[in-house]
Structures are given as structure tokens and as C-alpha cells.
Design a protein around this motif. Sequence first.
Motif, PDB file in Angstrom:
ATOM      1  N   GLN A   1      34.502  42.102  34.813  1.00 56.39           N
ATOM      2  CA  GLN A   1      33.434  42.393  35.764  1.00 56.39           C
ATOM      3  C   GLN A   1      32.794  43.785  35.602  1.00 56.39           C
ATOM      4  O   GLN A   1      31.577  43.882  35.458  1.00 56.39           O
ATOM      5  CB  GLN A   1      33.978  42.222  37.182  1.00 56.39           C
ATOM      6  CG  GLN A   1      32.917  42.158  38.249  1.00 56.39           C
ATOM      7  CD  GLN A   1      32.285  40.776  38.320  1.00 56.39           C
ATOM      8  OE1 GLN A   1      32.524  39.937  37.464  1.00 56.39           O
ATOM      9  NE2 GLN A   1      31.466  40.555  39.315  1.00 56.39           N
TER      10      GLN A   1
ATOM     11  N   SER B   1      31.121  44.054  43.796  1.00 52.74           N
ATOM     12  CA  SER B   1      32.171  43.131  44.208  1.00 52.74           C
ATOM     13  C   SER B   1      33.230  43.860  45.028  1.00 52.74           C
ATOM     14  O   SER B   1      33.316  45.093  45.011  1.00 52.74           O
ATOM     15  CB  SER B   1      32.810  42.504  42.972  1.00 52.74           C
ATOM     16  OG  SER B   1      33.619  43.460  42.323  1.00 52.74           O
TER      17      SER B   1
ATOM     18  N   ARG C   1      38.823  38.466  35.947  1.00 56.96           N
ATOM     19  CA  ARG C   1      38.250  39.546  36.707  1.00 56.96           C
ATOM     20  C   ARG C   1      37.982  40.847  35.934  1.00 56.96           C
ATOM     21  O   ARG C   1      36.950  41.468  36.149  1.00 56.96           O
ATOM     22  CB  ARG C   1      39.101  39.826  37.939  1.00 56.96           C
ATOM     23  CG  ARG C   1      38.251  40.104  39.128  1.00 56.96           C
ATOM     24  CD  ARG C   1      39.058  40.037  40.381  1.00 56.96           C
ATOM     25  NE  ARG C   1      39.471  38.690  40.682  1.00 56.96           N
ATOM     26  CZ  ARG C   1      40.738  38.304  40.775  1.00 56.96           C
ATOM     27  NH1 ARG C   1      41.697  39.154  40.559  1.00 56.96           N
ATOM     28  NH2 ARG C   1      41.026  37.073  41.074  1.00 56.96           N
TER      29      ARG C   1
ATOM     30  N   ASP D   1      35.357  45.897  42.755  1.00 57.09           N
ATOM     31  CA  ASP D   1      34.694  47.126  42.305  1.00 57.09           C
ATOM     32  C   ASP D   1      34.610  48.160  43.419  1.00 57.09           C
ATOM     33  O   ASP D   1      34.618  49.364  43.162  1.00 57.09           O
ATOM     34  CB  ASP D   1      33.289  46.806  41.773  1.00 57.09           C
ATOM     35  CG  ASP D   1      33.350  46.262  40.358  1.00 57.09           C
ATOM     36  OD1 ASP D   1      34.394  46.453  39.714  1.00 57.09           O
ATOM     37  OD2 ASP D   1      32.364  45.655  39.913  1.00 57.09           O
TER      38      ASP D   1
ATOM     39  N   ASP E   1      36.096  38.852  43.552  1.00 57.14           N
ATOM     40  CA  ASP E   1      34.835  38.885  42.797  1.00 57.14           C
ATOM     41  C   ASP E   1      33.611  38.674  43.672  1.00 57.14           C
ATOM     42  O   ASP E   1      32.480  38.710  43.184  1.00 57.14           O
ATOM     43  CB  ASP E   1      34.867  37.800  41.709  1.00 57.14           C
ATOM     44  CG  ASP E   1      35.853  38.161  40.613  1.00 57.14           C
ATOM     45  OD1 ASP E   1      36.085  39.371  40.422  1.00 57.14           O
ATOM     46  OD2 ASP E   1      36.388  37.245  39.967  1.00 57.14           O
TER      47      ASP E   1
END
Lengths: 287, 238, 234
Positions: free
Chosen positions: A9, B93, A6, B96, B128
Amino acid sequence: MTSSTRPTQPYARRAWLASLVIVWLGTTATLVGMPATAQDKFITVASTTSTEQSGLFGHLLPLFKKDSGIDVRVVALGTGQALDTGRRGDADVVFVHDKVAEEKFVADGFGVSRIEVMYNDFVLVGPKGDPAAAAGRDITAALKKVADAKAAFVSRGDKSGTHAAELRYWKAAGVELDVAKGPWYRETGSGMGPALNTASGMNAYILTDRGTWLSFKNRGDLAVLVEGDTRLFNQYGVILVNPSKHAHVKKDLAQKFIDWLVSASGQKAIADYKIGGEQLFFPNAKR
Amino acid sequence: MGKLLPLELKDVSLDLGGKSVLRNISLRLGSARTLAILGANGAGKTALLRVMHGMLPPTSGAVRAANGLDLQLPEMRKHDAMLFQRPVMLRRSALDNVIFGLDADSTQSSVAIGERALRRVGMLGLADRPARTLSGGEQQRVAFARALARSPEVLYLDEPTASIDPQSTRQIEALIADAAESGVTVVMVTHNLAQAKRLADDIAFMHEGRLTERTPADEFFSRPQSAEGREYLLGESI
Amino acid sequence: MSDFSAALSGAFHLISSADPKLVQIVGLSLSVSLSAVAIASLLGLALGAWLAVSRFAGRGVIIAVLNALMGLPPVVIGLVVYLLLSRAGPLGQYGLLFTPTAMVIAQAILITPIIAALARQVIEDAWNNYREQFQSLGVHGWRASATLVWDTRFSLVTVTLAGLGRACAEVGAVMIVGGNIDGVTRVMTTAIALETTKGDLPLALSLGVVLVLVVLTLNLIAQWLKSFAEARYG
């Protein structure tokens, strides 16, 4: 889906953005750099639509390039606009066909000198049926008949060399346009081609240079009615834009082009240009 | 004592678009209690929540944080968080979205903080996934994680379960109770009386822009102090 | 009708034979218009984002002016750029008149207001959705604008495509500032104008079909990318 993959990302997103910016800058840089990297040996010639659209330049320029290695960039405009382009210093050479305006251009100090190169001729084109019965060899008599019959006539109306010539012929024919003007007389304010398109659409009479006429495809029902009158001859002159007015003028390269036009090989090249076996321009440089 | 609490509202009035929305409200918010603001539509509950969260400056009166600090100061936003009725999901995501609520964007530590917050709301498995492809209930849990990740002293909730299904509502309620348990002061606006009963320690009741009473929850539901409060409970019981 | 079928078959002949002259003209058209779009996007998106999130006196006037500029005739822009870049003009010393750069400048001026006005609308809609959340998180200023632009990126692609379409279709401005010089500044639209003036209407129409196909292809690619990305990123 596992937590170990992750953390990358957010960085992937940055890469995305960065690549976008690079593409942006790349395209912009190419374009900004373009004029500098293009061939430096070129001159700009302001000329008329008739020479460009008749295909003469397409024939001449490759020959000149072979002889000299110089690229000629032609901006095709009406004679008035072409002279103005030279006056502003946006061209190195002016190659047009309006003797009076050209001489004024030189007298005003914008051009070095006017050199005659060649002539072509105008023709009066009109409907095959010729409702005004204008066909013949005499341009002024023909125009008089058109005006008397109030037959549809299309004028360039754009202060071009052809327009100036047309106005001279009306005057010589004794037609006071200001008085005689009516719905039959259409001023299009456009170049030779668009004016011909208009005439073709309206089935009207029009004065055109022979070169544009011969390469013009959308003729409709029009045909040549008057030709061969010596008054229809149309002289082309070439002028070097005055480097003392515009210091950036590429006078050496431009002078080479002018010298070539009036040289034996240039004059022969002009005479060799034909459409359908017909010669369009007649070299007459005085050497 | 925290950075924000105790929060003190003194004689606060608010006009919006020429309309009087809040009238002379005085309220003290201590720590580690869950306060539910109840009242009919248009009573000014949501406006009060926004004034307390520093999103709307009062027209008159004063709102003071601990040590008399001005609630409007930008750094005050580091100490509280708000959950809206409809979760606002950014186009990125779930993880995020949570990280966006933190100050330092996308450093290793904020990723760790974000993952911890998502685990707390049971959404780590979908970290994600693009947040906008999640269901309404899942989005609200991500929004909850975004609020929790900021380690707020006070958590404001504006009808947090009004637009999600019963199962998601249960999950969100569990999260609210869990947050309160861990010492976060919760202030929530709700129309769901059962929810208020389950979660709130105190009730603030509003009517036409006024605060008519502030009572412990069990007392409010058995013996409301104000006439308006009694009438409201009567209407609900029909 | 025969004109149209002739034009269609002419267009397919031009494309299938990959006429080098046509390839050069299409290439120049695309690089000029894409560069103009690149520049106009940088300016227009920034201006649009700024207008979307700021509130100040005169903002309404600026938005009205932008909307009005969308209707500015290209010929007027061409004339202004011509007078600026002409040797007799204030920027004459750079000798940019009758170059592709001049065309890029004119097209960029033409489409910046379009991109700015449309982007303002798109970003402001998103801003209305995000405003309270941003306020609550203490997100403001540059970070708020950047987030809005990023989150509306798929819609903004459509906005820039509108700009690209306008740039590619434009003829008046590039004719004046480029001069339609064969091999140097001749693009799709000026070539079409030239063939029309030569009375070769079928060839002009064929070139028009090619232009439509080029713009259509770009739009289809962008549309496909957009729907793919939206399905993937929500």
C-alpha cells in the motif's frame, strides 16, 4: 483484506506521486523545448493589421515558402507599434504603410533601407443614407461635409498608418480637428477591424483601407461613399531591420523575403490576390 | 526509570490570550498509574494536559521530564502520545494513519508495527480502508492504535469518548485499561465520572485554573478533600 | 437571436469536421495553458503551503499582495513580460518573444498568485484541523507541509482548475507576448479576438463556444475524478 497484500500500500502511493511528477515535468519540458525544435528557417515580420486581416499574407506566404523554404511569422500590429517592434529588434523585417514614419525609422539607423512594394487605397465608408451628403470622388470635400454636418465619424486614434493618413486628409480639408472635434468625432484607439465594428454599430463614417473593408463581414448599414481619389492611394514599404543595431537579425533569410516581394513572381502574386473578383493591392516596386 | 517519568510540574502558570488559564500548578506524575483530571468546563483541564504533553509552553514555572530534561524538546514526543476528543484522520488508509505516527515511514518493520497496533485495537480487518470512511468509534480506535504504535511511556487522553457511541466507548475503555495493564501511564481528561471511577487510580481536581486536590480515586469519590471537589460531585449527583 | 443559433451550429460544424486548423489551435491552447498551470502549480502550491503553515512578521502583507495580484490585468503582465523578453530587454538574448514559451511564461505569472492564494486557504483550513495532532506526533516542517498538500490534493485539483480556466480564457497577455502568429502562437482566445476584429462575429462566437466546451470537458473530467477519488479515499 488479508495482511499479506497490505505492505504494498505505501509504495503504491509513491508510484502515484511519481507519475504525477513525471507528467508535470513532461509537459513543461515539451514546451520549453518547443521553440528550439520548431523549424529553424523562419523570419519574423512586423506588419500591419490591414495586410494580415485582408488575407494577403495568407495568400503570399505559402507561395514564398514554396519558392524559398522559409517560414514567415507575421505579427500584425498598427504601423507605429510595428515600427517599434523593429526598433527593439523583435522583428527581422518591417512591412508597413506610413512613408514619413518609415523614412524616419531608416534615417535613425534602425532600418537598412525602405523599399516600395505595392499600394492599396483608402475608402471613406459611411451610412448608405449618407446624411452628410459626402459621396463623391473628392476625399477632402467629403470630410469637410462630414465635419460641417457633425455627422458621427469613427477614428482609429491609434497612431497607425491609417490614422496618420486620416489626420493628413483632415488637414488638407482645412478642418482644424482640435477646434472642430466634438461628440460626433469618436476616437476608438483600436485596430481597423474593431474600429469598423464600432462604426457599424454607430452607423458612422470611417476611413478604412479597401482590403480590410472587403474582408470585413459585420458591415451593417455601411457602404463605400468615396473612392478613387489619387490622394487615397496608400503606399506600402518594406524595411530590413538593421543588423548592425541588432546582430541577431536573420539578414540573409530576411533579404530573400524582401527580394522576392519585389521580384516578378512576388509582384505577380500580389496582383493575383483578389476578394470577390476585386484586386486589393497594386504592385509598384521600382526595379 | 523512563525517559519521561517522573514528570514534574513546578508552580506552572499559563496565560492564553491575556486570560489566566492555569495558576501555580505543581504536580508530580510517577509511573504506571492512571490519573483522571476532573473539573467543570473552563477549569483548565485540557490546557493542563497540553502543558504536560509539551504542546503548550507554560508562561511561568517549570515542567521537567526525567533527568531534568526539557519537555519541549522534539525528541520528547517519541515517549508520549495523545488522543484527542475528535480523532484526526489523514486522507489515507487506516494502516497508513498508524504508520504516519512512526518516525520511519513505510518500511517493512513499521508496517509490521502498524499491523500489530491495529490488531490490538481490533481494527486489522479494516486496515486498508480509507480512514475517513470509518465510523467515529472506528476512527478513534485507529487513533488509539496510532498512539500505541509509538510505544509511549505516557498516554494522554482528552475526553476520548465524548463524541462516540456507548458501544465504542466500552471498546475504548477496554483499550485504556489494557494499556494501563501493560505498564503505560495514562493521564485522561473526562466529564464522565463513572468512567473515571472505572479507570482511574488517582484523581486531580481542577477549579478555575487551580489544582485543588490530588487524591486516590476511591478516596475522592467517597471523601473529596477540597470544597470545590465536594461541590462538583454534588452537582453531578443531582 | 439568429447570431447565436448561427454561432452554435457553426461551433458544431467546426468540431464535427475536426478542422485541422482548429485542432492545431486548440492543441496549442491546451499545451500552453497546461504547461503554465504545471509551472504555476509547482510554485503556487509550494508558496501556498509555506504561507499556510508558517507564522512570521509580514505574512499578512504577503497574503494581501497575493490577493491583490489575483486582480492584476493580464495586459499589464503581458507588457512586463514583453519588455523583459524583447531583444532590447534584459532577457532578449534568448529570443523568446513571439514564441509559445513566452506565452507560457506570461500565463504562469498570471495564475501563480491565484493558485498560491487559493491553495493557502485550502491548506490552512486543513492545517487548523491537523495542527494539534501534528504537534503531538512531533511532525513539523517539510513533512507537515507535504502531508497537508497530499491530504488536500482533491481540493487542490479544483484550485489548479481555477488557474487553468483563467489561463485558457486569457487573451491580453498572450496577444502581446505571442503576437498571434498564424500556426505558431495563435491560440483560441487570440483567434477569437482576430475574427472579431475581422467582423466575422459568428465565427468568433463559434470559436468561443468551442473554447467553452474544451474548458468544460476538462472540468467535467477533473470533477468526475475528484468525486470518484473522494468516494474511494474519503
